[in-house]
Design a protein around this motif. Structure first.
Motif, short mmCIF file in Angstrom:
data_model
loop_
_atom_site.label_atom_id
_atom_site.label_comp_id
_atom_site.label_asym_id
_atom_site.label_seq_id
_atom_site.Cartn_x
_atom_site.Cartn_y
_atom_site.Cartn_z
N GLY A 163 0.83 -1.20 0.00
CA GLY A 163 0.00 0.00 0.00
C GLY A 163 0.86 1.24 0.00
O GLY A 163 1.90 1.29 0.68
N LEU A 164 0.46 2.25 -0.77
CA LEU A 164 1.16 3.53 -0.84
C LEU A 164 0.12 4.65 -0.84
O LEU A 164 -0.92 4.53 -1.49
N THR A 165 0.41 5.73 -0.11
CA THR A 165 -0.51 6.86 -0.05
C THR A 165 0.11 8.07 -0.75
O THR A 165 1.23 8.47 -0.44
N GLU A 166 -0.64 8.62 -1.71
CA GLU A 166 -0.16 9.78 -2.46
C GLU A 166 -1.30 10.76 -2.65
O GLU A 166 -2.37 10.39 -3.13
N ARG A 167 -1.07 12.02 -2.23
CA ARG A 167 -2.07 13.09 -2.37
C ARG A 167 -3.44 12.67 -1.81
O ARG A 167 -4.49 12.85 -2.44
N GLY A 168 -3.42 12.06 -0.62
CA GLY A 168 -4.65 11.73 0.07
C GLY A 168 -5.36 10.48 -0.42
O GLY A 168 -6.48 10.20 0.02
N THR A 169 -4.75 9.72 -1.29
CA THR A 169 -5.36 8.49 -1.80
C THR A 169 -4.42 7.31 -1.54
O THR A 169 -3.24 7.37 -1.91
N THR B 33 -16.17 9.50 1.75
CA THR B 33 -15.66 8.15 1.97
C THR B 33 -16.60 7.11 1.37
O THR B 33 -16.17 6.15 0.72
N ALA B 34 -17.90 7.31 1.56
CA ALA B 34 -18.88 6.38 1.00
C ALA B 34 -18.83 6.37 -0.52
O ALA B 34 -18.88 5.31 -1.15
N ARG B 35 -18.70 7.54 -1.12
CA ARG B 35 -18.63 7.61 -2.59
C ARG B 35 -17.39 6.91 -3.11
O ARG B 35 -17.42 6.18 -4.10
N SER B 36 -16.27 7.10 -2.44
CA SER B 36 -15.03 6.46 -2.87
C SER B 36 -15.11 4.95 -2.71
O SER B 36 -14.71 4.19 -3.59
N ALA B 37 -15.65 4.49 -1.58
CA ALA B 37 -15.72 3.06 -1.31
C ALA B 37 -16.67 2.34 -2.26
O ALA B 37 -16.42 1.20 -2.68
N ALA B 38 -17.76 3.00 -2.62
CA ALA B 38 -18.75 2.37 -3.50
C ALA B 38 -18.41 2.54 -4.97
O ALA B 38 -18.96 1.84 -5.82
N GLY B 39 -17.50 3.45 -5.26
CA GLY B 39 -17.22 3.78 -6.66
C GLY B 39 -16.21 2.90 -7.34
O GLY B 39 -15.96 3.06 -8.54
N GLU B 40 -15.59 1.98 -6.62
CA GLU B 40 -14.59 1.09 -7.21
C GLU B 40 -15.03 -0.36 -7.04
O GLU B 40 -15.56 -0.73 -5.99
N PRO B 41 -14.81 -1.19 -8.05
CA PRO B 41 -15.22 -2.60 -7.94
C PRO B 41 -14.32 -3.38 -6.98
O PRO B 41 -13.10 -3.21 -7.00
N LEU C 33 -10.35 5.71 4.62
CA LEU C 33 -10.27 6.55 5.81
C LEU C 33 -8.82 6.82 6.21
O LEU C 33 -8.49 7.92 6.67
N GLY C 34 -7.97 5.82 6.06
CA GLY C 34 -6.57 6.02 6.40
C GLY C 34 -5.85 6.91 5.42
O GLY C 34 -5.14 7.85 5.81
N GLY C 35 -6.02 6.62 4.13
CA GLY C 35 -5.29 7.38 3.12
C GLY C 35 -5.78 8.81 2.97
O GLY C 35 -4.98 9.73 2.79
N THR C 36 -7.10 9.02 3.07
CA THR C 36 -7.66 10.35 2.83
C THR C 36 -7.64 11.22 4.08
O THR C 36 -7.36 12.42 4.01
N PHE C 37 -7.94 10.62 5.23
CA PHE C 37 -8.09 11.42 6.45
C PHE C 37 -7.01 11.13 7.50
O PHE C 37 -7.02 11.73 8.56
N GLY C 38 -6.11 10.19 7.19
CA GLY C 38 -5.01 9.91 8.11
C GLY C 38 -5.43 9.26 9.41
O GLY C 38 -4.71 9.36 10.41
N LEU C 39 -6.58 8.58 9.43
CA LEU C 39 -7.01 7.92 10.66
C LEU C 39 -6.05 6.78 10.99
O LEU C 39 -5.53 6.10 10.10
N PRO C 40 -5.81 6.53 12.27
CA PRO C 40 -4.89 5.46 12.67
C PRO C 40 -5.39 4.10 12.19
O PRO C 40 -6.57 3.77 12.35
#
Length: 354
Positions: free
Chosen positions: A132-138, A321-329, A248-255
């Motif tokens: 996993g890699l995080t870049e620009r909030g993703t 977060t909901a839109r991102s999670a539901a928007g990818e297969p 949630l981790g990549g976009t908002f930095g949650l632990p």
């Protein structure tokens, strides 16, 4: 009925499991792999242990890179790869939790260098080919055999000083791997057996560790459970739970571990109607009829946060977060709409019984 159609692929990984193995076995594993210049990677919390291992490696150690952070920011990966190349490393040793092992995987992904993992938490990342890699909030994730550690050295004594809150959330993070493996489309009889045993061992160990953090036997059981749960994650496809955690981790930095702990009961409650077999296995492993409620009760009883709000997420973060999670297969027992994902997130944001 016996599951007669499945595929299971084993991967070339060697496991050494014993107290004291971090210092005594890691040099032997390096020698067995023919590695002569190893870069040791870790985070700031794990640096003292990493330097002990570096000392044990002696002339085989090419340096210590102590810059691992949660969710592996791509700029951290760039620096770690540069450090490995500058040191002339022919391999890496990752010492610590999922962040350190994730950074080691990033080096392996970019360079092809073999990786030895010495885990000090229960993330289970060491048993997977998942990076996993995080870049620009993703946060992007993928699978590549190159990042699977060639050797994993499990030393229960490394976890004796793990604070109780991190012990609990790291352990529930491991449980999440097993839970999703039970209803994954590529589950097999072997992964289901490992998942059931992993859940049983972890849920027995965590209450003991909450009361007696330096119980070496319970630490060993929890590390054994993490091994099994991580192996399940490495062999199966992730679903809604892991997708939400990654966003949630990549976009908002949650632990990382805390987010897994909060979300697991709610994601499982959503999937329960389409995962009857998995629920049956979990009921036997946990000794409870209502599995999502039993997991929610367990985490609360052990002092973990129960809501996304308590982790610092604002209500404004739920819809994107909901839109991102539901928007990818991705594979999941039930189809997930934006409204479905939002309902799961709202429940987890409030933190009430699932």
């Amino acid at each position: 009925m016996f599951q007669q159609e499945f595929t299971y692929e084993t991967r070339p990984v060697r496991v050494v499991f014993r107290p004291g193995a971090a210092v005594t076995a890691t040099p032997d594993e390096a020698a067995r792999l023919g590695l002569r210049r190893l870069l040791v990677v870790c985070g700031s919390r794990g640096e003292p242990t990493a330097r002990e291992i570096a000392d044990a490696l002696g002339d085989r150690c090419a340096g210590v890179h102590a810059e691992a952070r949660m969710h592996v920011p791509v700029e951290d990966a760039d620096r770690a790869v540069a450090a490995a190349r500058a040191a002339g490393a022919d391999g890496c040793v990752a010492v610590g939790g999922g962040s350190a092992i994730g950074l080691g995987k990033a080096i392996a992904l970019r360079t092809g260098l073999p990786l030895i993992a010495v885990p000090s938490t229960y993330s289970g990342s060491e048993m997977t080919p998942v990076w996993g890699l995080t870049e620009r909030g993703t946060k992007r994730t993928g699978r590549d055999p190159a990042v699977q550690p060639r050797s994993v050295v499990y030393d229960p004594r490394l976890t004796l000083g793990l604070p109780v809150p991190l012990t609990v959330t790291s352990g529930v993070n491991a449980l999440a791997h097993a839970v999703e493996a039970l209803y994954a489309p590529d589950a097999s009889p072997l992964t289901s057996l490992m998942a059931k045993e992993g859940v049983r061992a972890m849920t027995q160990a965590l209450p003991r560790l909450a009361e007696h953090p330096r119980d070496e036997d319970a630490r060993g059981r929890a590390l054994y459970a993490a091994w099994l749960c991580g192996a399940c994650l490495g062999a199966t496809t992730m679903g809604l739970h892991h997708k939400l955690c990654h966003v949630l981790g990549g976009t908002f930095g949650l632990p990382h571990a805390e987010t897994h702990t909060v979300l697991l009961p709610y994601a499982l409650a959503f999937n329960a109607p389409a995962a009857i077999g998995a629920l049956s296995v979990l009921r036997r492993a946990l000794g409870a009829d209502d599995v999502p409620r039993a997991l929610w009760d367990l985490t609360g009883r052990l002092g973990a946060s129960r809501s996304l709000a308590a982790l610092g997420l604002t209500e404004a973060g739920l819809a994107p977060t909901a839109r991102s999670a539901a928007g990818e297969p991705y594979a999941n027992p039930r189809p997930v709409t934006v409204e479905d994902a939002l309902a799961v997130l709202r429940a987890a944001y409030g933190g009430g019984p699932p």
